[in-house]
Design an enzyme around this catalytic site. Structure first.
Site, short mmCIF file in Angstrom:
data_model
loop_
_atom_site.label_atom_id
_atom_site.label_comp_id
_atom_site.label_asym_id
_atom_site.label_seq_id
_atom_site.Cartn_x
_atom_site.Cartn_y
_atom_site.Cartn_z
N GLY A 45 -3.99 -4.42 11.40
CA GLY A 45 -4.32 -4.81 10.03
C GLY A 45 -5.81 -5.04 9.91
N SER A 46 -6.43 -5.45 11.03
CA SER A 46 -7.87 -5.38 11.09
C SER A 46 -8.14 -3.98 11.63
CB SER A 46 -8.43 -6.45 12.02
OG SER A 46 -9.83 -6.31 12.06
N LEU A 47 -8.69 -3.14 10.80
CA LEU A 47 -8.73 -1.71 11.12
C LEU A 47 -9.62 -1.42 12.33
CD1 LEU A 47 -8.88 -0.44 7.45
CD2 LEU A 47 -6.98 -0.14 9.05
N GLU B 177 -17.13 -3.88 24.33
CA GLU B 177 -16.35 -5.11 24.47
C GLU B 177 -15.14 -5.14 23.55
OE1 GLU B 177 -19.66 -4.93 23.93
OE2 GLU B 177 -20.39 -5.48 25.92
N GLN C 245 -29.26 -13.50 25.97
CA GLN C 245 -28.23 -13.40 27.01
C GLN C 245 -27.46 -14.71 27.21
OE1 GLN C 245 -28.42 -10.02 28.41
NE2 GLN C 245 -29.74 -10.13 26.60
N HIS D 255 -2.00 -1.52 7.31
CA HIS D 255 -1.58 -1.76 5.93
C HIS D 255 -0.46 -0.80 5.50
CE1 HIS D 255 -4.88 1.14 5.93
NE2 HIS D 255 -4.41 1.63 4.81
N HIS E 60 0.83 -1.21 0.00
CA HIS E 60 0.00 0.00 0.00
C HIS E 60 0.86 1.26 0.00
CE1 HIS E 60 -2.43 -3.26 1.67
NE2 HIS E 60 -3.51 -2.58 1.32
N ASP F 63 -8.31 7.65 7.88
CA ASP F 63 -9.64 8.27 7.97
C ASP F 63 -10.75 7.28 7.62
OD1 ASP F 63 -8.71 8.36 5.34
OD2 ASP F 63 -9.52 10.35 4.91
N SER G 268 -22.45 -8.75 37.83
CA SER G 268 -22.96 -10.04 37.35
C SER G 268 -21.83 -11.05 37.20
CB SER G 268 -23.62 -9.88 35.98
OG SER G 268 -24.79 -9.12 36.08
C1 TPP Z 1 -11.83 -4.14 9.63
C2 TPP Z 1 -11.27 -4.02 8.25
N1 TPP Z 1 -12.09 -3.87 7.20
C3 TPP Z 1 -11.60 -3.77 5.95
C4 TPP Z 1 -10.25 -3.83 5.73
C5 TPP Z 1 -9.70 -3.76 4.31
N2 TPP Z 1 -9.00 -2.46 4.10
C6 TPP Z 1 -7.68 -2.35 4.20
S1 TPP Z 1 -7.15 -0.79 4.00
C7 TPP Z 1 -8.72 -0.21 3.75
C8 TPP Z 1 -8.98 1.24 3.50
C9 TPP Z 1 -8.42 2.05 4.62
O1 TPP Z 1 -8.64 3.40 4.41
P1 TPP Z 1 -8.00 4.47 5.35
O2 TPP Z 1 -8.24 4.10 6.77
O3 TPP Z 1 -8.51 5.78 4.93
O4 TPP Z 1 -6.46 4.31 5.14
P2 TPP Z 1 -5.58 4.85 3.93
O5 TPP Z 1 -5.12 3.64 3.20
O6 TPP Z 1 -6.45 5.72 3.07
O7 TPP Z 1 -4.50 5.58 4.56
C10 TPP Z 1 -9.62 -1.26 3.82
C11 TPP Z 1 -11.09 -1.12 3.63
C12 TPP Z 1 -9.42 -4.02 6.86
N3 TPP Z 1 -8.11 -4.14 6.75
N4 TPP Z 1 -9.94 -4.07 8.10
#
Ligand code: TPP
Length: 622
Positions: free
Chosen positions: A123-125, A366, A427, A77, A37, A154, A345
């Protein structure tokens, strides 16, 4: 608001040059890898250069030192940019950075803690700000001056977890935490919701209690001034909301759609370098690994005071979890607990009331709770995180990422199964065993009485990786003496004779049903073997096989969980791994959609009560 400052021109020029190089290295490494990227790296080059080469207190020889500041790349990424910064700082050679995405290299496509200087996998945003909050809390608990910087995209800011984390950080006034938002207008497939509307982002962070500065993210002087201002801000976390251009500095990719996640071809790279300027040639990699050799592990600690229950007491395992934490606290000062607004609880309030400095209200968030636990663990803390077991499914992606982070966190899920009764199916956790069994390296405890709950909570505090403790709502009798040991893997044989017709395996509420069934069958002159499977993962298949063999291979499993992925499947796969199989088997589990009702009524209606166990033993014969 941007702030003026007196940063020297030479400092600004130095950081500008670092940023230029980080951008170039990101393009070079992704072109060499043939994927990655680069445009996502170019938008943040000045921001990352400012953090690494101006703001951060950072020892390249000891990049994970708790004394240093921490950087979390939430937009994982953009890994090439992070690797470039670490290489440029001298953590590893530039040649190693160029092994990006190769099987033999620790420089994976998205960061993991195998890379020196990285605390958590991203990597999982959407998860990085929570990790950063955990690191920041850990630093405060340590009395350390460590600051934590988190870079977010963003597009990523559309994730709800980011705002869980922002609210949490604002609430706890984490003034050692700086979020840097790279507002480059573009996501993956199209422009983001708010594009370059900086005011929206300013308001969002502001409303969560952040000190907010909106800046031009490519103006190095502004970046450095903003970082200075953030550092001097007391009493609240800070957000630097940076207006940037995706692909900045290279005319044919800057601010262009359809360039996300695309490396430049060799020709395109040559054209790009004509615009950005080049760097000195990078020698070939010598194959030496820079992967971290040791990752944070839960520290050892002396044994806690023994559990203290009267033999005839009835105590819910969920309640014993709270007593266990309280008993562990004095011998293990690293334990910290977070609860998702259910401490009364899950009973973590027993710990929280006794040790308020080590208890955090996670509120009903959570995902943030789990990822903050990862940050705490990276700082050497032992995080215990609790909610109703069913709600942990909301944070399953965070649990998955915890495994990739190789982080040691302890999750307690209470209110498992239909035995919760009247509250009804929303629940009830009926999928949690399946969910946690599938997590790489996980350990699953399912205690059936208060003593085993306490011992297994202690085992969880010592365990590496993800440990899940499944607790139940109803009060249950004490089965074990307070000095009983619970090895991992392991199980307890609670009823045993030479004449056992079948092996019945249960845990939690169903173990008590199995014991009840054994008593009923005894009256008919039928003996069964009853096993408490207190450790659902890992399972010693050979040891189970030996018990099974002694009962003619006849097996009944009984569980307060859906059939898929639960105890029955766990036992059968352990037996299969041990090269054996039952001669006859009945798996009693929840089928169909449960309903509100009395616990006993539901246990019976859904086929996991003593009566059904008796019938199952009869059905598989002698
Ligand atoms: C939870 C999640 N959903 C989808 C993706 C796939 N994905 C990777 S990068 C991206 C776009 C990210 O955009 P942004 O946060 O604006 O970062 P930029 O690359 O523009 O800096 C997506 C949808 C991911 N990695 N994690």
């Amino acid at each position: 608001m941007a702030v003026t400052s007196t940063i020297s021109t030479s400092t600004i020029d130095t950081v500008k040059e670092k940023a230029r190089r980080l951008g170039v290295y990101s393009m070079m490494s992704t072109t060499a890898a043939g994927s990655g990227h680069p445009t996502s790296c170019l938008s943040a080059a000045q921001l990352v250069a400012g953090v690494f080469f101006y703001a951060m207190k950072f020892d390249p020889k000891n990049p994970n030192s708790p004394d240093g500041d921490r950087f979390v790349l939430s937009k994982g990424h953009a890994a090439p940019l992070l690797y470039a910064a670490l290489a440029e700082a001298g953590v590893f050679p530039l040649s190693r950075m160029m092994t990006l995405r190769q099987f033999s290299s620790e420089m994976e496509g998205h960061p993991t803690p195998l890379v020196p200087g990285v605390d958590a996998a991203t990597g999982s945003l959407g998860q990085g700000l929570s990790v950063g909050a955990g690191l920041a809390i850990g630093a405060k608990l340590d009395g350390s001056s460590t600051r934590v910087y988190v870079l977010l995209g963003d597009g990523e800011l559309a994730e709800g977890q980011v705002w869980e984390a922002a609210a949490f950080s604002g609430h706890y006034k984490l003034d050692n935490l700086t979020a840097i938002a790279d507002i480059n207008r573009l996501g993956q497939s199209e422009p983001t919701m708010y594009q370059h509307d900086m005011e929206i982002y300013r308001r969002k962070f502001d409303s969560e209690g952040f000190d907010v500065q909106v800046i031009d993210g490519h103006d190095v002087a502004a970046v450095l001034a903003a970082l200075d201002h953030a550092k001097s801000t007391k009493g609240r976390p800070q957000a630097i909301v940076a207006c940037t251009i995706k692909g900045h500095g290279v005319s044919f990719i800057a601010d262009k759609e359809h360039w996300h996640g695309k490396p430049l071809s060799k020709d395109e790279l040559a054209r790009a370098l004509q615009e950005t300027g080049t760097v000195a040639p990078i020698p070939p990699d010598d194959g030496k690994s820079y992967a971290r050799k040791s990752l944070p592990k839960p520290p050892d600690f002396p044994p806690p005071a023994a559990p203290d229950y009267k033999a005839d007491a009835k105590v819910a395992t969920r309640e014993a979890y709270g007593y266990a934490l309280k008993r562990l606290a004095p011998v293990n000062p690293h334990i910290v607990a977070i609860s998702g607004d259910v401490k009364n609880s899950t009973f973590s309030e027993i710990f929280g009331d006794a040790y308020p400095d080590r208890f955090y209200q996670g509120y009903i968030a959570e995902q943030n709770m789990v990822s903050a636990g990862v940050g705490l663990a990276a700082r050497g803390r032992v995080p215990f995180l609790d909610t109703f077991a069913c709600f942990l499914s909301r944070a399953y992606d965070q649990v998955r990422m915890t495994a990739i982070s190789r982080a040691s966190i302890k999750l307690c899920g209470s209110h498992c199964g239909v035995s919760i009764g009247e509250d009804g199916p929303s629940q009830m956790a009926l999928e949690d065993l399946a969910m946690f069994r599938a997590v790489n390296g996980s350990i699953i405890f399912y205690p059936s009485d208060a003593v085993s709950t306490e011992r297994l909570t202690e085992a969880a505090a010592r365990a590496e990786g993800i440990t899940y403790i499944r607790t139940s709502r109803p009060k249950t009798p004490i089965i074990y003496s307070t000095d009983e040991k619970f090895p991992v893997p392991g199980f307890k044989v609670l009823r045993k004779s030479e004449k056992d017709r079948a092996t019945v395996i249960g845990a939690g509420i169903t173990l008590h049903e199995a014991l009840n069934a054994a008593d009923q069958l005894k009256e008919q002159g039928i003996a069964i073997r009853v096993i408490d499977l207190y450790c659902v993962k890992p399972i010693d298949g050979d040891a189970i096989a030996a018990e099974l063999k002694a009962t003619g291979g006849r097996l009944v499993t009984v569980e307060d969980h859906f059939e898929e992925g639960g105890i029955g499947e766990a036992v059968l796969s352990a037996l299969s791994d041990a090269g054996t199989a039952p001669s006859k088997v009945r798996r009693l589990a929840i089928h169909g959609m449960p309903h509100s009702g009395k616990p006993e009524e539901l246990i019976d209606a859904f086929g996991i009560s003593a009566r059904h166990i008796v019938d199952a033993v009869a059905a598989i014969g002698s």
